[in-house]
Motif scaffolding. Structure first.
Motif, PDB file in Angstrom:
ATOM      1  N   VAL A 382       0.839  -1.201   0.000  1.00 54.62           N
ATOM      2  CA  VAL A 382       0.000   0.000   0.000  1.00 54.62           C
ATOM      3  C   VAL A 382       0.873   1.249   0.000  1.00 54.62           C
ATOM      4  O   VAL A 382       0.576   2.235  -0.688  1.00 54.62           O
ATOM      5  CB  VAL A 382      -0.962  -0.014   1.210  1.00 54.62           C
ATOM      6  N   LYS A 383       1.969   1.227   0.746  1.00 53.05           N
ATOM      7  CA  LYS A 383       2.875   2.376   0.799  1.00 53.05           C
ATOM      8  C   LYS A 383       3.589   2.624  -0.534  1.00 53.05           C
ATOM      9  O   LYS A 383       4.178   3.687  -0.734  1.00 53.05           O
ATOM     10  CB  LYS A 383       3.907   2.193   1.910  1.00 53.05           C
ATOM     11  N   LYS A 384       3.546   1.641  -1.438  1.00 55.83           N
ATOM     12  CA  LYS A 384       4.173   1.788  -2.756  1.00 55.83           C
ATOM     13  C   LYS A 384       3.228   2.378  -3.796  1.00 55.83           C
ATOM     14  O   LYS A 384       3.637   2.638  -4.934  1.00 55.83           O
ATOM     15  CB  LYS A 384       4.679   0.425  -3.251  1.00 55.83           C
ATOM     16  N   HIS A 392      -2.023  11.693   2.363  1.00 61.37           N
ATOM     17  CA  HIS A 392      -3.097  12.069   3.284  1.00 61.37           C
ATOM     18  C   HIS A 392      -3.594  10.846   4.055  1.00 61.37           C
ATOM     19  O   HIS A 392      -3.839  10.915   5.258  1.00 61.37           O
ATOM     20  CB  HIS A 392      -4.248  12.711   2.507  1.00 61.37           C
ATOM     21  N   PHE A 393      -3.723   9.721   3.346  1.00 58.37           N
ATOM     22  CA  PHE A 393      -4.146   8.482   3.993  1.00 58.37           C
ATOM     23  C   PHE A 393      -3.168   8.083   5.094  1.00 58.37           C
ATOM     24  O   PHE A 393      -3.578   7.696   6.199  1.00 58.37           O
ATOM     25  CB  PHE A 393      -4.266   7.365   2.949  1.00 58.37           C
ATOM     26  N   ASN A 394      -1.877   8.187   4.808  1.00 59.29           N
ATOM     27  CA  ASN A 394      -0.852   7.785   5.774  1.00 59.29           C
ATOM     28  C   ASN A 394      -0.863   8.637   7.037  1.00 59.29           C
ATOM     29  O   ASN A 394      -0.471   8.168   8.114  1.00 59.29           O
ATOM     30  CB  ASN A 394       0.533   7.832   5.131  1.00 59.29           C
ATOM     31  N   LEU A 395      -1.304   9.863   6.926  1.00 56.78           N
ATOM     32  CA  LEU A 395      -1.325  10.761   8.079  1.00 56.78           C
ATOM     33  C   LEU A 395      -2.502  10.484   9.021  1.00 56.78           C
ATOM     34  O   LEU A 395      -2.484  10.909  10.180  1.00 56.78           O
ATOM     35  CB  LEU A 395      -1.373  12.223   7.621  1.00 56.78           C
ATOM     36  N   TYR A 417      -9.853   7.271   3.269  1.00 53.60           N
ATOM     37  CA  TYR A 417      -9.599   8.584   2.666  1.00 53.60           C
ATOM     38  C   TYR A 417     -10.035   8.524   1.214  1.00 53.60           C
ATOM     39  O   TYR A 417      -9.581   7.663   0.449  1.00 53.60           O
ATOM     40  CB  TYR A 417      -8.121   8.968   2.757  1.00 53.60           C
ATOM     41  N   GLU A 418     -10.942   9.423   0.858  1.00 58.04           N
ATOM     42  CA  GLU A 418     -11.489   9.458  -0.500  1.00 58.04           C
ATOM     43  C   GLU A 418     -11.993   8.066  -0.892  1.00 58.04           C
ATOM     44  O   GLU A 418     -12.867   7.526  -0.220  1.00 58.04           O
ATOM     45  CB  GLU A 418     -10.447  10.022  -1.481  1.00 58.04           C
TER      46      GLU A 418
END
Length: 451
Positions: A382-384, A392-395, A417-418
């Motif tokens: 997912v981080k890739k 924004h999702f990671n925050l 997110y979204e």
């Protein structure tokens, strides 16, 4: 060749029964099933349950298609009777069936799986592109025949390798709908414990097992060495070799954990503790079973256990009434798995990126106790993602969800997110609906925007 749709509709059966209930003849249809001839010599089986929830008629609830893993695991068998269908394998009503919240379409996919079959091995699919193309034929026939579902919100839910196929199918479906080739209201795809980035899963097996006290330092070293060999093969683009080395790595894990179960680390696969593959492996060990035999033994057999096999090839086959005499449920599972070997270790992260960019609602959900597709491996791929919303999702901080079966206890966490959502399902392994049925049903309702 003219594509044909063969189907049969049954009225609601009595609880735990298989025969038609005479007193329910005036009731709306509860089930339908049939075959679609998707290509020359390739015949795909589907089974639909109409929603029967208290929220209203099936026309007021979404439609969900469920795709099993393997490849070679049967949705119409395992997903239906072991996870989310209205009856369990003992033909007893399931309290957490998804039919409470949606109409559910099971498809034996890829062709050759379950009751699906091919006339020759050459007709089997060999990559997810073919799998997706085949599914477009089936969905075109399904929505063309059952026009009442064309405006119903349609979701694809999946598990394991089914998630890899679901991503490709979702992308093809998005394009087919936009081009007017298929009339349906595609609302999103959900990837459960999914084989989206095989390498990220393999590389995190060692750290995950070590952190849960299932490997010591020596074992961690051996598993890490085996995983790096898989990584090298993937980096070289040799995916056939990567599949073989992946099997090798599984054997190293088994040997160092005294037979941990890849589908739930709190259980043990006692009859496969030290089984290995044939020949000399990259760690210099002597192996005893051919790679294909071992992989099928480990990853198809759990989906075709004897009790389920007897059910599907006995009373269910009799109930359906349209299965050809020469077709056995699961009879081509070995060939299905083998035909996909060259595609097995290829990632599809780029397809998920395309789905997000196209505005498709994408959900990822994973079981805390799963090893084969461990959660930390899912988080890595997912981080890739190149999706613009990822920073924004990671925050975001995740939010807890109460466990419906155990009020006051946390059953899951999630972030949204979204058009992207991630669910961390607690106390569940690879088969989340089987381990945590109430939590899985709650997640379904959230994903499909029900209260």
């Amino acid at each position: 060749m003219t594509t044909q749709l063969r189907r049969r509709i049954l009225r609601p059966p009595p609880p735990g029964g298989l025969e038609e209930n005479p007193s329910a003849r005036a009731a709306p249809p509860s089930e339908a099933w049939g075959y679609v001839d998707i290509r020359q010599g390739a015949h795909m089986f589907w089974w639909l349950y109409y929603a029967n929830g208290s929220a209203g008629s099936y026309k007021e609830l979404p439609l969900v298609m469920w795709l099993q893993g393997g490849p070679g695991g049967s949705s119409c068998g395992f997903g239906n009777f072991e996870e989310i269908g209205p009856l369990d394998r003992d033909l007893k009503p399931r309290n957490t069936t998804w039919v409470q919240a949606a109409s559910v379409l099971f498809v034996d996919n890829p062709v050759g799986t379950g009751f699906s079959y091919t006339d020759t091995e050459e007709a089997l699919a060999r990559d997810v592109a073919t799998v997706a193309a085949d599914m477009m034929v089936l969905l075109s026939n399904f929505f063309g025949s059952k026009t009442e579902f064309q405006g119903t919100p349609f979701y694809i839910f999946s598990e394991s390798y089914g998630g890899k196929m679901a991503a490709a199918i979702a992308m093809e479906l998005t394009e087919a709908v936009s081009q007017g080739k298929i009339k349906c209201n595609f609302a999103g795809v959900a990837l459960g414990d999914s084989w989206i980035s095989p390498l990220d899963s393999v590389l995190t097996w060692g750290p995950y097992l070590y952190s849960t006290s299932l490997l010591d330092d020596n074992g961690l070293g051996e598993v890490t060495m085996a995983a790096k060999a898989v990584q090298q093969a993937v980096n070289e683009g040799n995916f056939q070799k990567a599949t073989e080395l992946w099997s090798d790595t599984e054997s190293v894990v088994k040997q160092n954990t005294n037979g941990v179960n890849f589908y739930n680390i709190l259980t043990q696969d006692s009859d496969d503790k030290v089984t290995s593959v044939e020949g000399a492996g990259h760690l210099g060990k002597t192996f005893t079973l051919p790679v294909r035999t071992l992989l099928t033994h480990r990853h198809i057999r759990p989906l075709h256990r004897q009790s389920l096999d007897r059910l599907m090839n006995g009373p269910i086959r009799k109930k359906l009434g349209i299965i050809p005499q020469n077709v056995t449920w699961g009879g081509q599972a070995y060939e299905v798995f083998s035909s996909m070997e060259g595609d097995f270790m290829k990632p599809v992260i780029d397809i998920v990126d395309q789905l997000l960019a196209a505005g498709v609602n994408v959900t990822v959900y994973n079981g805390q106790l799963d090893l084969i597709v461990d959660t930390i491996g899912q988080e890595l791929w997912v981080k890739k993602l190149k999706w613009a919303g990822l920073p924004h999702f990671n925050l975001l901080k995740w939010m807890p969800l109460d466990d419906p079966a155990n009020p006051g206890q946390t059953g899951a966490f999630y972030k949204i997110y979204e058009n992207f959502t991630f669910y961390w399902i607690l106390r569940a392994g690879h088969m989340i609906p089987a381990d945590q049925g109430s939590m899985a049903l709650k997640m379904l309702r959230m994903v499909t925007q029900q209260k």
